[in-house]
Each structure stands twice: as C-alpha cells, then as structure tokens.
Design a protein around this motif. Structure first.
Motif, PDB file in Angstrom:
ATOM      1  N   GLN A 173      -6.074  -3.339   6.418  1.00 47.15           N
ATOM      2  CA  GLN A 173      -7.164  -2.388   6.244  1.00 47.15           C
ATOM      3  C   GLN A 173      -6.744  -0.980   6.634  1.00 47.15           C
ATOM      4  OE1 GLN A 173     -10.064  -3.429   4.783  1.00 47.15           O
ATOM      5  NE2 GLN A 173      -8.934  -5.341   4.598  1.00 47.15           N
ATOM      6  N   GLY A 174      -5.661  -0.879   7.433  1.00 47.05           N
ATOM      7  CA  GLY A 174      -5.150   0.432   7.828  1.00 47.05           C
ATOM      8  C   GLY A 174      -4.307   1.099   6.759  1.00 47.05           C
ATOM      9  N   ILE A 175      -3.917   0.355   5.712  1.00 47.63           N
ATOM     10  CA  ILE A 175      -3.178   0.938   4.591  1.00 47.63           C
ATOM     11  C   ILE A 175      -4.182   1.678   3.700  1.00 47.63           C
ATOM     12  CG2 ILE A 175      -1.662   0.493   2.635  1.00 47.63           C
ATOM     13  CD1 ILE A 175      -0.340  -0.270   5.206  1.00 47.63           C
ATOM     14  N   LYS A 176      -4.172   2.999   3.751  1.00 45.92           N
ATOM     15  CA  LYS A 176      -5.176   3.782   3.037  1.00 45.92           C
ATOM     16  C   LYS A 176      -4.853   3.885   1.543  1.00 45.92           C
ATOM     17  CE  LYS A 176      -6.263   6.570   7.108  1.00 45.92           C
ATOM     18  NZ  LYS A 176      -6.312   7.932   7.681  1.00 45.92           N
ATOM     19  N   HIS A 177      -5.921   3.876   0.756  1.00 48.15           N
ATOM     20  CA  HIS A 177      -5.759   3.959  -0.703  1.00 48.15           C
ATOM     21  C   HIS A 177      -5.155   5.304  -1.112  1.00 48.15           C
ATOM     22  CE1 HIS A 177      -6.506   2.820  -4.832  1.00 48.15           C
ATOM     23  NE2 HIS A 177      -7.137   3.969  -5.043  1.00 48.15           N
ATOM     24  N   GLN A 178      -5.407   6.358  -0.326  1.00 50.70           N
ATOM     25  CA  GLN A 178      -4.864   7.679  -0.642  1.00 50.70           C
ATOM     26  C   GLN A 178      -3.340   7.678  -0.590  1.00 50.70           C
ATOM     27  OE1 GLN A 178      -7.333   6.972   1.342  1.00 50.70           O
ATOM     28  NE2 GLN A 178      -8.948   8.533   1.353  1.00 50.70           N
ATOM     29  N   GLU A 181      -2.145   6.388  -3.879  1.00 52.61           N
ATOM     30  CA  GLU A 181      -2.322   7.381  -4.931  1.00 52.61           C
ATOM     31  C   GLU A 181      -1.274   8.479  -4.824  1.00 52.61           C
ATOM     32  OE1 GLU A 181      -6.317   8.697  -4.430  1.00 52.61           O
ATOM     33  OE2 GLU A 181      -7.179   7.041  -5.603  1.00 52.61           O
ATOM     34  N   ALA A 182      -0.997   8.925  -3.582  1.00 49.91           N
ATOM     35  CA  ALA A 182       0.009   9.967  -3.387  1.00 49.91           C
ATOM     36  C   ALA A 182       1.397   9.485  -3.798  1.00 49.91           C
ATOM     37  CB  ALA A 182       0.024  10.405  -1.927  1.00 49.91           C
ATOM     38  N   ALA A 183       1.718   8.237  -3.459  1.00 51.07           N
ATOM     39  CA  ALA A 183       3.018   7.672  -3.831  1.00 51.07           C
ATOM     40  C   ALA A 183       3.130   7.543  -5.347  1.00 51.07           C
ATOM     41  CB  ALA A 183       3.199   6.306  -3.168  1.00 51.07           C
ATOM     42  N   ALA A 184       2.034   7.152  -6.007  1.00 48.49           N
ATOM     43  CA  ALA A 184       2.049   7.014  -7.472  1.00 48.49           C
ATOM     44  C   ALA A 184       2.230   8.374  -8.146  1.00 48.49           C
ATOM     45  CB  ALA A 184       0.755   6.352  -7.939  1.00 48.49           C
ATOM     46  N   LEU A 185       1.589   9.416  -7.593  1.00 50.83           N
ATOM     47  CA  LEU A 185       1.733  10.763  -8.158  1.00 50.83           C
ATOM     48  C   LEU A 185       3.161  11.279  -8.028  1.00 50.83           C
ATOM     49  CD1 LEU A 185      -1.579  12.429  -6.914  1.00 50.83           C
ATOM     50  CD2 LEU A 185      -0.985  11.853  -9.271  1.00 50.83           C
ATOM     51  N   LEU A 186       3.856  10.831  -6.976  1.00 50.19           N
ATOM     52  CA  LEU A 186       5.242  11.240  -6.766  1.00 50.19           C
ATOM     53  C   LEU A 186       6.232  10.370  -7.538  1.00 50.19           C
ATOM     54  CD1 LEU A 186       5.093  11.988  -2.935  1.00 50.19           C
ATOM     55  CD2 LEU A 186       5.285  13.663  -4.783  1.00 50.19           C
ATOM     56  N   GLY A 187       5.704   9.416  -8.316  1.00 48.30           N
ATOM     57  CA  GLY A 187       6.552   8.599  -9.173  1.00 48.30           C
ATOM     58  C   GLY A 187       7.031   7.307  -8.556  1.00 48.30           C
ATOM     59  N   ALA A 188       6.473   6.927  -7.395  1.00 47.56           N
ATOM     60  CA  ALA A 188       6.902   5.682  -6.742  1.00 47.56           C
ATOM     61  C   ALA A 188       6.148   4.498  -7.331  1.00 47.56           C
ATOM     62  CB  ALA A 188       6.650   5.758  -5.239  1.00 47.56           C
ATOM     63  N   SER A 189       6.859   3.418  -7.574  1.00 49.49           N
ATOM     64  CA  SER A 189       6.225   2.182  -8.049  1.00 49.49           C
ATOM     65  C   SER A 189       5.547   1.474  -6.881  1.00 49.49           C
ATOM     66  CB  SER A 189       7.274   1.266  -8.676  1.00 49.49           C
ATOM     67  OG  SER A 189       8.238   0.875  -7.706  1.00 49.49           O
ATOM     68  N   LYS A 190       4.771   0.438  -7.198  1.00 48.89           N
ATOM     69  CA  LYS A 190       4.101  -0.326  -6.143  1.00 48.89           C
ATOM     70  C   LYS A 190       5.119  -0.975  -5.198  1.00 48.89           C
ATOM     71  CE  LYS A 190      -0.189  -1.420  -8.584  1.00 48.89           C
ATOM     72  NZ  LYS A 190      -1.085  -2.496  -9.092  1.00 48.89           N
ATOM     73  N   LEU A 191       6.217  -1.472  -5.767  1.00 45.68           N
ATOM     74  CA  LEU A 191       7.261  -2.098  -4.943  1.00 45.68           C
ATOM     75  C   LEU A 191       7.866  -1.097  -3.980  1.00 45.68           C
ATOM     76  CD1 LEU A 191       8.985  -4.582  -4.322  1.00 45.68           C
ATOM     77  CD2 LEU A 191      10.545  -3.868  -6.153  1.00 45.68           C
ATOM     78  N   LYS A 192       8.165   0.111  -4.472  1.00 41.79           N
ATOM     79  CA  LYS A 192       8.744   1.139  -3.603  1.00 41.79           C
ATOM     80  C   LYS A 192       7.761   1.580  -2.530  1.00 41.79           C
ATOM     81  CE  LYS A 192      12.245   3.163  -6.631  1.00 41.79           C
ATOM     82  NZ  LYS A 192      12.714   4.395  -7.307  1.00 41.79           N
ATOM     83  N   PHE A 193       6.471   1.625  -2.901  1.00 46.58           N
ATOM     84  CA  PHE A 193       5.458   1.986  -1.897  1.00 46.58           C
ATOM     85  C   PHE A 193       5.473   1.004  -0.747  1.00 46.58           C
ATOM     86  CE2 PHE A 193       1.230   1.023  -0.207  1.00 46.58           C
ATOM     87  CZ  PHE A 193       0.905   2.241   0.368  1.00 46.58           C
ATOM     88  N   TRP A 194       5.502  -0.317  -1.054  1.00 53.89           N
ATOM     89  CA  TRP A 194       5.462  -1.323   0.008  1.00 53.89           C
ATOM     90  C   TRP A 194       6.769  -1.356   0.805  1.00 53.89           C
ATOM     91  CZ3 TRP A 194       1.297  -3.113   1.991  1.00 53.89           C
ATOM     92  CH2 TRP A 194       0.134  -3.206   1.215  1.00 53.89           C
ATOM     93  N   ILE A 195       7.889  -1.085   0.144  1.00 53.38           N
ATOM     94  CA  ILE A 195       9.173  -1.101   0.849  1.00 53.38           C
ATOM     95  C   ILE A 195       9.303   0.089   1.802  1.00 53.38           C
ATOM     96  CG2 ILE A 195      11.683  -0.870   0.552  1.00 53.38           C
ATOM     97  CD1 ILE A 195      11.413  -2.492  -2.030  1.00 53.38           C
ATOM     98  N   HIS A 196       8.897   1.272   1.344  1.00 53.71           N
ATOM     99  CA  HIS A 196       9.126   2.494   2.117  1.00 53.71           C
ATOM    100  C   HIS A 196       7.936   2.934   2.967  1.00 53.71           C
ATOM    101  CE1 HIS A 196      12.985   3.197   0.179  1.00 53.71           C
ATOM    102  NE2 HIS A 196      12.416   2.969  -0.991  1.00 53.71           N
ATOM    103  N   ILE A 197       6.728   2.468   2.638  1.00 50.18           N
ATOM    104  CA  ILE A 197       5.535   2.907   3.379  1.00 50.18           C
ATOM    105  C   ILE A 197       4.753   1.733   3.948  1.00 50.18           C
ATOM    106  CG2 ILE A 197       3.352   4.177   3.232  1.00 50.18           C
ATOM    107  CD1 ILE A 197       4.599   5.803   0.952  1.00 50.18           C
ATOM    108  N   GLY A 198       4.361   0.797   3.064  1.00 48.52           N
ATOM    109  CA  GLY A 198       3.480  -0.292   3.492  1.00 48.52           C
ATOM    110  C   GLY A 198       4.080  -1.182   4.560  1.00 48.52           C
TER     111      GLY A 198
END
Length: 284
Positions: A173-178, A181-198
């Motif tokens: 629940q602490g993983i914010k939807h924003q 969205e910011a990662a997607a705008l910067l061109g990151a895929s869902k996999l990259k988001f979870w690897i580098h942020i999530g």
C-alpha cells in the motif's frame, strides 16, 4: 508541574499489570531457563556439562541443523509466494481485498494440532486424496510421504504464507501510483519499475518478515509433534521430550537446548537488523 507528575504516575500505575505480566510470564521463565542450563544433572552443581553434552552429541547437533534448515527453507518459500500473492491482492477491489485478507488472517491462525490432523485426514497414508487418486489409478502421492521432511515443509509453508501476506500487504500500500506514472513517463517498463523502485522499497519489509517467519518456524512445536512425533529430530521436539517425558526427563539439558534455540533466534534477528540498516543506507 505537579499535575503532570500525577498524570505520569497514574499512567505508570495503569501499566503496572502489564509489567507484572511480562516479568511473570516472559522474563521470569527466561531467567529460570538460563540458570538451569548451567546446572549439572543433580540440579545443584554449577557447570557447563549440559552445553558440553550438546556439542559432543551428533544427535542434538542434528536436531539443531534440521530445525535451522526447515526454518530457512519454509521461510524462503513462504516469503517468495507471499510477495506474489500480496501484490495480486492489490489488483482486486477494496471489498475483495478485505475478504481475501480475512481469509489469510483465518488461515494464518489455523496451525498446530488441528492443521496436522487435517493434513493427515487428507494426505496421510489412508487420507482422502491418497485413497481417491489410488482408486482412480493415479499414483500422484506414490512418492510422497506426509510424515517426512517434505510433509513438514508442506505443513509449515501452509501456515507461514498467510502470516507473511498479512505482514507484507501494508507495504504494498506504500507503493504510490504516482511513482508508477512517473516511471512510465520516463520510459520505464513495469518490470524496470519493480526492479529499480518497487522491490528496493519493499526490501526492508521483506527482510524483516523473513526473520519473523524463521523464528516462527524454529519455535513451532505442536504442528511437528502431531505430524511426526519423535520420528524426526527437531530442536523444539527434543526440548519438550527432555522437559516433560518421564523416560528421558532432564530439565537442565532441556534448558540448555532452549538457550541455544533462543540464541539462534536472537542471532537471526541481529543479522536481520544489520541487513535492514544496510539496505536503508543504500537506498539513501
């Protein structure tokens, strides 16, 4: 100032029953166990005989090794499955999430004798599913033995996964939807988001929950006793045999094993704290 002091005294008085409870049921038995572990078999002479006996005995060392291995394996398996399931929970509606959490909470409390008995009824040598598949000519459980290492792992994982989900779900629940969205705008895929942020954000919680699962499995007694009895060498079973058995009763040796069990959990928690500090420092 006088009024503040009176309020503090009143609050301390309210906490007094809690302090008495902690001292009577936690600190008292712990001190008694530690003291008894340094007594010889006669209960009078102070010595290190019990610890020498343990470290010279292959049987007790095997029990420690088995307990550590089964705790590690069940904790690793449970935390991996719980990460996937807790994430999947967040994809449902709030109403469905509440129902799933209710089921997880109920399942996490279903352990001990009832859980072992249920598995014996379903997957034992004459269990419902065992006989059913045998009649259908499907030898699904031909090489599966519930009363073995595999059976213990299966039962331990059953009550560890719901507990891990309950503890890990708030972290998702602490993983914010924003952030997504910011990662997607910067061109990151869902996999990259979870690897580098999530996952880096979740890592401290995952490490902390892993240590809780490890300690929970190390201290489990009723489940293992109901399933394998004395047929499998586990530290918790040996402590119970030495403390309550009329044949092999030796409370001093049981106390020494209890100290080693507590020490193993403390070391695991200490390693966990060191890892969490390092992870938080790297995230900064």
């Amino acid at each position: 100032m006088q009024k503040i002091k009176k309020q503090k005294l009143f609050l301390l008085a309210l906490l007094l029953p809690f302090f008495i409870l902690v001292i009577g049921f936690e600190i008292g038995p712990l001190v008694s166990m530690l003291k008894d572990s340094f007594h010889a078999d006669d209960g009078i002479k102070i010595s290190l005989d019990q610890y020498i006996t343990i470290f010279k005995s292959k049987f007790y060392l095997q029990g420690i090794q088995n307990s550590v291995l089964i705790s590690l394996f069940s904790a690793i398996t449970s935390i991996i499955v719980a990460v996937v399931l807790a994430y999947s929970f967040t994809k449902f509606s709030k109403k469905a999430q509440n129902r799933l959490l209710m089921i997880a909470n109920m399942t996490s409390n279903f352990e001990g004798l009832p859980l072992s008995f249920s598995y014996i009824i379903l997957l034992g040598n004459n269990g419902l599913f065992t006989l059913l598949f045998a009649k259908l000519g499907m030898n699904v459980f031909a090489h599966f033995n519930l009363y073995s290492w595999t059976g213990l792992i299966l039962v331990y994982v059953y009550f560890q996964i719901p507990l891990a989900i309950m503890l890990l779900y708030p972290s998702f629940q602490g993983i914010k939807h924003q952030w997504k969205e910011a990662a997607a705008l910067l061109g990151a895929s869902k996999l990259k988001f979870w690897i580098h942020i999530g996952l880096p954000v979740l890592l401290p919680s995952i490490v902390g929950i892993f240590s809780i699962l490890f300690a929970n499995a190390m201290g489990a007694y009723a489940t293992a006793y109901a399933l394998v009895g004395s047929n499998y060498n586990l530290l918790s079973l040996q402590i119970a045999n030495l403390v309550s058995s009329e044949v092999t009763m030796n409370p001093q040796l049981g106390s020494a094993l209890g100290v080693l069990l507590a020490s193993t959990m403390i070391v695991a928690m200490w390693i966990n704290q060191r890892m969490m500090r390092r992870v938080r420092r790297d995230l900064r």
